[in-house]
Design a protein around this motif. Structure first.
Motif, PDB file in Angstrom:
ATOM      1  N   ARG A  67       0.928  -1.009  -0.126  1.00 24.87           N
ATOM      2  CA  ARG A  67      -0.232   0.175  -0.266  1.00 24.87           C
ATOM      3  C   ARG A  67       0.679   1.237  -0.009  1.00 24.87           C
ATOM      4  O   ARG A  67       0.494   2.513  -0.373  1.00 24.87           O
ATOM      5  N   GLY A  68       1.673   1.446  -0.044  1.00 32.18           N
ATOM      6  CA  GLY A  68       2.619   1.670   0.566  1.00 32.18           C
ATOM      7  C   GLY A  68       3.101   3.036   1.996  1.00 32.18           C
ATOM      8  O   GLY A  68       2.762   2.117   2.796  1.00 32.18           O
ATOM      9  N   ARG A  69       2.302   3.961   2.106  1.00 32.83           N
ATOM     10  CA  ARG A  69       1.844   4.858   3.215  1.00 32.83           C
ATOM     11  C   ARG A  69       0.615   4.534   3.899  1.00 32.83           C
ATOM     12  O   ARG A  69      -0.677   4.254   3.198  1.00 32.83           O
ATOM     13  N   VAL A  70       0.493   4.312   5.200  1.00 28.77           N
ATOM     14  CA  VAL A  70      -0.786   3.659   5.772  1.00 28.77           C
ATOM     15  C   VAL A  70      -0.879   4.060   6.733  1.00 28.77           C
ATOM     16  O   VAL A  70       0.573   4.444   7.821  1.00 28.77           O
ATOM     17  N   SER A  71      -2.126   4.761   7.391  1.00 26.09           N
ATOM     18  CA  SER A  71      -1.952   4.631   8.246  1.00 26.09           C
ATOM     19  C   SER A  71      -2.833   3.489  10.203  1.00 26.09           C
ATOM     20  O   SER A  71      -2.585   2.962   9.061  1.00 26.09           O
ATOM     21  N   THR A  73      -4.934   3.900  11.360  1.00 25.50           N
ATOM     22  CA  THR A  73      -5.925   3.415  11.161  1.00 25.50           C
ATOM     23  C   THR A  73      -6.575   2.376  10.012  1.00 25.50           C
ATOM     24  O   THR A  73      -7.260   1.161  10.117  1.00 25.50           O
ATOM     25  N   ASP A  74      -5.253   2.664   8.945  1.00 29.96           N
ATOM     26  CA  ASP A  74      -5.237   1.363   7.847  1.00 29.96           C
ATOM     27  C   ASP A  74      -5.046   0.103   8.159  1.00 29.96           C
ATOM     28  O   ASP A  74      -5.840  -1.051   8.405  1.00 29.96           O
ATOM     29  N   ILE A  75      -4.085   0.140   9.155  1.00 34.81           N
ATOM     30  CA  ILE A  75      -4.146  -1.169  10.104  1.00 34.81           C
ATOM     31  C   ILE A  75      -5.181  -1.947  11.189  1.00 34.81           C
ATOM     32  O   ILE A  75      -5.080  -3.439  10.555  1.00 34.81           O
ATOM     33  N   ALA A  76      -5.291  -0.907  11.847  1.00 31.83           N
ATOM     34  CA  ALA A  76      -5.942  -1.516  12.485  1.00 31.83           C
ATOM     35  C   ALA A  76      -7.347  -2.182  12.371  1.00 31.83           C
ATOM     36  O   ALA A  76      -8.163  -2.897  11.919  1.00 31.83           O
ATOM     37  N   GLU A  77      -8.155  -0.775  11.154  1.00 37.19           N
ATOM     38  CA  GLU A  77      -8.747  -1.805   9.733  1.00 37.19           C
ATOM     39  C   GLU A  77      -8.826  -3.298   9.342  1.00 37.19           C
ATOM     40  O   GLU A  77      -9.855  -3.801   8.680  1.00 37.19           O
ATOM     41  N   ASN A  78      -8.021  -3.335   8.808  1.00 29.99           N
ATOM     42  CA  ASN A  78      -7.124  -5.305   8.622  1.00 29.99           C
ATOM     43  C   ASN A  78      -6.660  -5.586   8.956  1.00 29.99           C
ATOM     44  O   ASN A  78      -6.177  -6.848   8.611  1.00 29.99           O
ATOM     45  N   SER A  79      -6.406  -5.719   9.784  1.00 28.63           N
ATOM     46  CA  SER A  79      -6.185  -6.051  11.113  1.00 28.63           C
ATOM     47  C   SER A  79      -6.380  -7.367  11.584  1.00 28.63           C
ATOM     48  O   SER A  79      -5.940  -8.921  11.806  1.00 28.63           O
ATOM     49  N   ASN A  80      -7.864  -7.950  11.259  1.00 32.10           N
ATOM     50  CA  ASN A  80      -8.560  -9.618  11.211  1.00 32.10           C
ATOM     51  C   ASN A  80      -8.035  -9.911  10.603  1.00 32.10           C
ATOM     52  O   ASN A  80      -8.045 -11.203  10.068  1.00 32.10           O
ATOM     53  N   LYS A  81      -7.272  -9.163   8.838  1.00 31.02           N
ATOM     54  CA  LYS A  81      -7.421 -10.141   8.188  1.00 31.02           C
ATOM     55  C   LYS A  81      -5.333  -9.939   8.190  1.00 31.02           C
ATOM     56  O   LYS A  81      -4.785 -10.885   7.509  1.00 31.02           O
ATOM     57  N   LEU A  82      -4.470  -9.280   8.746  1.00 28.95           N
ATOM     58  CA  LEU A  82      -3.460  -9.446   9.376  1.00 28.95           C
ATOM     59  C   LEU A  82      -2.955 -10.243  10.424  1.00 28.95           C
ATOM     60  O   LEU A  82      -2.257 -11.146  10.255  1.00 28.95           O
ATOM     61  N   ILE A  83      -3.709 -10.209  11.796  1.00 28.38           N
ATOM     62  CA  ILE A  83      -3.894 -10.969  12.718  1.00 28.38           C
ATOM     63  C   ILE A  83      -4.752 -11.866  12.945  1.00 28.38           C
ATOM     64  O   ILE A  83      -5.740 -11.404  12.845  1.00 28.38           O
ATOM     65  N   CYS A  84      -4.162 -12.691  13.679  1.00 28.57           N
ATOM     66  CA  CYS A  84      -4.992 -13.803  14.047  1.00 28.57           C
ATOM     67  C   CYS A  84      -5.704 -13.240  15.231  1.00 28.57           C
ATOM     68  O   CYS A  84      -4.685 -14.033  16.839  1.00 28.57           O
TER      69      CYS A  84
END
Length: 96
Positions: A67-71, A73-84
């Motif tokens: 994605r390049g730059r992320v906030s 919030t971006d990580i938090a919104e996608n955390s269910n896909k990134l972190i178990c």
């Protein structure tokens, strides 16, 4: 009666303070383990520690790189896909 109420309040306050002390000790110990490289994780807004595996860290790095730059919030919104978060295995193919 006043003495009994004061004792209850004192006991309640003491129990609360002991709980906070244990909480602080746990946070200190987790930070120490992180500094030694034994665990990696974050404390959420409720004070719960979320352990992050090496594979999950790679997923997060891949997400940021794609994605390049992320906030945060971006990580938090996608955390269910990134972190178990529920003890389930996350497939790296899902984050591609």
């Amino acid at each position: 009666r006043t003495h009994a109420r004061t004792h209850m309040f004192t006991h309640s306050t003491h129990t609360h303070n002991a709980h906070l002390s244990l909480h602080q000790e746990a946070i200190t110990r987790l930070k120490s383990l992180e500094e030694m490289g034994r665990v990696t994780g974050v404390l959420d807004d409720r004070g719960k520690y979320i352990f992050i595996t090496v594979e999950e860290m790679k997923n997060i790095a891949k997400f940021i790189h794609q994605r390049g730059r992320v906030s945060i919030t971006d990580i938090a919104e996608n955390s269910n896909k990134l972190i178990c978060l529920q003890g389930e295995k996350i497939s790296t193919a899902e984050t591609a």
